[in-house]
Each structure stands twice: as C-alpha cells, then as structure tokens.
Write a protein that holds these residues in place. Sequence first.
Motif, PDB file in Angstrom:
ATOM      1  N   VAL A  48       0.836  -1.203   0.000  1.00 39.69           N
ATOM      2  CA  VAL A  48       0.000   0.000   0.000  1.00 39.69           C
ATOM      3  C   VAL A  48       0.871   1.253   0.000  1.00 39.69           C
ATOM      4  CG1 VAL A  48      -0.289   0.220   2.506  1.00 39.69           C
ATOM      5  CG2 VAL A  48      -2.102   1.012   0.989  1.00 39.69           C
ATOM      6  N   ASP A  49       2.032   1.184   0.664  1.00 36.97           N
ATOM      7  CA  ASP A  49       2.927   2.352   0.698  1.00 36.97           C
ATOM      8  C   ASP A  49       3.405   2.707  -0.709  1.00 36.97           C
ATOM      9  OD1 ASP A  49       2.654   2.343   3.398  1.00 36.97           O
ATOM     10  OD2 ASP A  49       4.470   1.166   3.782  1.00 36.97           O
ATOM     11  N   ALA A  96       0.377   4.460  -2.547  1.00 35.06           N
ATOM     12  CA  ALA A  96      -0.305   5.578  -1.864  1.00 35.06           C
ATOM     13  C   ALA A  96      -0.095   6.909  -2.577  1.00 35.06           C
ATOM     14  CB  ALA A  96       0.161   5.660  -0.411  1.00 35.06           C
ATOM     15  N   ASN A 136      -2.405   9.773  -1.208  1.00 37.30           N
ATOM     16  CA  ASN A 136      -2.289   9.203   0.143  1.00 37.30           C
ATOM     17  C   ASN A 136      -3.636   9.166   0.866  1.00 37.30           C
ATOM     18  OD1 ASN A 136       0.624   8.616   0.604  1.00 37.30           O
ATOM     19  ND2 ASN A 136       0.795  10.766   0.012  1.00 37.30           N
ATOM     20  N   CYS A 143      -6.649   3.755   0.824  1.00 30.89           N
ATOM     21  CA  CYS A 143      -5.566   2.842   1.223  1.00 30.89           C
ATOM     22  C   CYS A 143      -6.103   1.674   2.052  1.00 30.89           C
ATOM     23  CB  CYS A 143      -4.487   3.595   2.003  1.00 30.89           C
ATOM     24  SG  CYS A 143      -3.488   4.658   0.919  1.00 30.89           S
ATOM     25  N   TYR A 170      -7.739  -0.627  -0.469  1.00 30.71           N
ATOM     26  CA  TYR A 170      -6.709  -1.321  -1.239  1.00 30.71           C
ATOM     27  C   TYR A 170      -6.116  -2.454  -0.407  1.00 30.71           C
ATOM     28  CZ  TYR A 170      -2.379  -2.223  -3.832  1.00 30.71           C
ATOM     29  OH  TYR A 170      -1.357  -2.834  -4.514  1.00 30.71           O
ATOM     30  N   ARG A 171      -5.840  -2.165   0.864  1.00 36.01           N
ATOM     31  CA  ARG A 171      -5.274  -3.205   1.745  1.00 36.01           C
ATOM     32  C   ARG A 171      -6.239  -4.374   1.912  1.00 36.01           C
ATOM     33  NH1 ARG A 171      -3.496   0.431   5.593  1.00 36.01           N
ATOM     34  NH2 ARG A 171      -1.236   0.693   5.608  1.00 36.01           N
TER      35      ARG A 171
END
Length: 524
Positions: free
Chosen positions: A80-81, A84, A89, A94, A97-98
């Motif tokens: 995810v980072d 982002a 961000n 996020c 998505y995770r």
Amino acid sequence: MASHEQDDAIAGYDDHRQPPSQSQDLGYDPNFVPDSVKSFVVHLYRHIREKNVYEIHQMYETSFQTLSERLFKDTPWPSVDAVANYVDNDHVFCLLYREMWYRHLYARLTPTLNQRIDSWDNYCSLFQVVLHGVVNMQLPNQWLWDMVDEFVYQFQSFCQYRAKMKNKTEAEIAILRQYDQAWNVYGVLNFLQALVEKSMIIQILEREKEGLERFTDTDGYDYSGGSNVLKVLGYFSMVGLLRVHCLLGDYHTGLKCLLPIDISQQGVYTSVIGSHITTIYHYGFANLMLRRYVEAIREFNKILLYIYKTKQYHQKSTQYEQILKKNEQMYALLAICLSLCPQSRLVDETVNSQLREKYGEKMIRMQRYDDEAFAMYDELFSYACPKFITPSAPSFEEPLINYNQDAYRLQLKLFLYEVKQQQLLSGVRTFLKVYSTISLAKLASYMEVDEANLRTILMTYKHKTHAVDSDGKIVSNADVNFYVDDDMIHVVESKPPKQYGDYFLRQIVKLEGVINEIDGIKLE
C-alpha cells in the motif's frame, strides 16, 4: 464466498509490523509498481471519488482479477505504501486497497501469522471509519458483500490456525500471546452487530414494508447522492452474524439475526450470487440442526433449482468453483433432510432427479435402521457441514495439542444422537402409512413392544415430528399424522393436491426441445 480452501497451516513468521510485503517469494519487490497497476489504482480512485458504481464494479470484478492472474499469480500485489502516492495518500482508499491486498493473499498464498494479525487491524480501521467517520462513497454490492464474507472467513481461518498448536514455534506462540485480541470472537461479533445497529438497516426494512422506504427496489444503492456503504454493510452483516453463529453451533441466535430479512422474497441478499448461496446454505443448515426439516427442504429446493438454471452464467466468475461446491453440499444436506423427514412433494422434479442421481442409492440405505445407515449420515454430514470453530484461545501452560477438530466432533455427535432417535421411529411411520386405523395392541405386537412402551414411542414420534418455528409456533414436519382415541390409533395422511399444470408445462417444454432438435437435422 471465500474461494479459498487451502490448508491453514502456516509457513514461518515475520517480525511484527514490518510491511506485509516481506514476502514468501524472494523475487518479489513490494515497492515495484507496474504501469498497469499504477493505471488501475489511479482509475479506481477516480471512479470511487466520482461515485461511478458501474466503473468501480467493472474494475473490481474484471480488472483486478485479470491483473492478479497475469502479474500476481503467486506473489502479493505491491504494498500500500508503494501505491499511496498515486492516490493522494487517501486514507480510506488505502484501507480499501489493503482489504483487497489481503484477500488476494489469502486466496493465492499462505498468510503468515503477522499478516493475519495485520489484516485484522486493517478491518478494525476500515470498519471504524465506516461506523464513526463520514463515508461519502458508493461501492458495488459485490465488493461490500466480499468484505463481510472475507471478514468472517479470515476469522474462521484464524481460529482453525490457532487451534493447531502442536507444531507452533516459540516465536509464533509469543506473537499469539502478545496479540491475543486479534480475531477475538467478541470483537468480530461486535463489529458485525455495530454495523447492523449503526446502519439502522432493521428499521429501514421495517419502513420498506410500510411503503415508506426504497431499499430493495434500488438494490441498496442511493440515487439521491448519498452513500450505500454503511446501509449495505449493515444488511450483509446480518448474514455474517448468521454464519458466525452457525460456526459456533448457536443456531437459534443465528436465525434470530437473519429475521429482519424476508428470505421468502427476492432481496438485496439475492443481488450477489455468493451472498444468496451463503445465506440459504447457513439458513437451511441451522433449520436442519433445529429439526425444522420442512423449512430447510423448502429453501434448499429453491436455491438448488436457481443454481441449476443460472450456473452457466457464472462460469467465468472467480466464485464458480465455490458455487459448485456449495451446490454439492446442499444436495447432501437435502438428502439428509428428506431421509429424516420424507417430504418429496416439496421438491421440484428437476432437483429431485439430480438428487436421485447423486444420492438415490445412499438415501435408500439411510432409511434402514443399522450401522450402515448411520455411517451414511455421518459421511454426508461431515462432507456438507460448515467448518465449525472453537473461538477460545488455547491454554499456553498446558501441553500443546491440536484442538481444531473439537467443535466439529461435538456437532457431529449431537447430530448423530438425533439421527439415532429418529431412526427408532421409522418403524412406527412404516406401519402408520399402511393403516387408517389400528389398535394399540395390534401395533404393539407388530413392533414387538408392550403397550406402555408403544404409547411412549408414539408420544416421542409426535415430539420429534414437531418443531418450534422462528415465530415461536409449533409446526409439524410429519407427512403422516395420527391421534389416539381410547385404544385405537386413527391415521390422517396428508395427501397434497396434485399439480397437473406444472407437469404438463414441463412436458410441453420437453416436446418443444425435441421438435427443435428434429428441425435442426438436415436430411440428405
């Protein structure tokens, strides 16, 4: 439906809170984002912001699966980072998505213990935002259903994993001790219950009955610019609660949680095939375990007929295998119901012919009162029942043993105990089908028991062929009824009115099929 049947054995562990991407595959770089993934997240983010449900659905159902198949068959998606930056961000995106990231991980790979715990944390954060934040999104029903379904699946998977204590390493045990609140049964139930209550879904469904609300008509979507997320998550959480309570063996509470949904009607739960099948499978199973066989038969018949007519439309779906598996399991449960409560008039001819093909021979054997019949019930139940769980944490002081089968063994034992009692009564039913009146003395001699015993057996038969329905009314499951007047038994056999129309319609359709085939033959 969670389309993962992999063994929940664990492969190694990570230092907690490292990016979940310390992957099982050394060739995998969590920070590498292919252009197609970049494009995917950018477009998905834009469509979510624009509340374009149709496009979100296409990307979620098709693009995500295509990319997974092409690029991430045996590795996770980028972390995810790494993505982002492409989505401002955005905190909520996020989290979403995770949620998809972990679902893909569970489906394709074996999650580590820390990944299981991280997934729990992500669900906590996601549901907290939905419950306490301002959610200004419209998401497809399919995605919202998958969230609830996966949440319950991962809880079940964690309980099964934790119950296999025998080969756990010291490091894994230390993590289990440290994060003892992860996938806690009360936490899972509280989230589902909170979603039901905060969404006001029960009141919405009540108001709909009075014509004051449109929820089912719009499939739960909000066409006035609002959000469907909380309402539909609350709706599907009622199905989630039914499933969790079935896994715990608490069938009364499970059915009570589902009461606001009228399953005799089409509803939002039927708008997603996975939700439809999961609802009826657990509803039917709970009714079977509560001896409400007629209700179970009626609903199994309806859903099996529906799957028979529509399964060709789902062949390309990622859930197709799971649909077929649940279909087979429900045929096995229907075979059990009809063996304990012969009510074949409730079953459509198409379903009946499929059932005879799959289980006809076994059902004949199940009618007998012997060990072989008993073994058949054991086999079918074990194949078709949910994967029961023991939700409590292990005692780390005791010698470490596997207790993942304990809950299943208990439910099997209770079921077989009920079968044994029912089988004792099959002899009574056989005689009652033959006579319209018979004296107690005569029936007692046929059954080789004394009259006092026979009266007890008849009372037991009455008790076992009646059950309490969800409204608290006593309903009969019997196809043969009787009453005792002095020393005479009077039998009342319920003969259903013959449905000639259905029979002729089916024959007409068959005839049309034959005519079309004949028309298609080219004569030389």
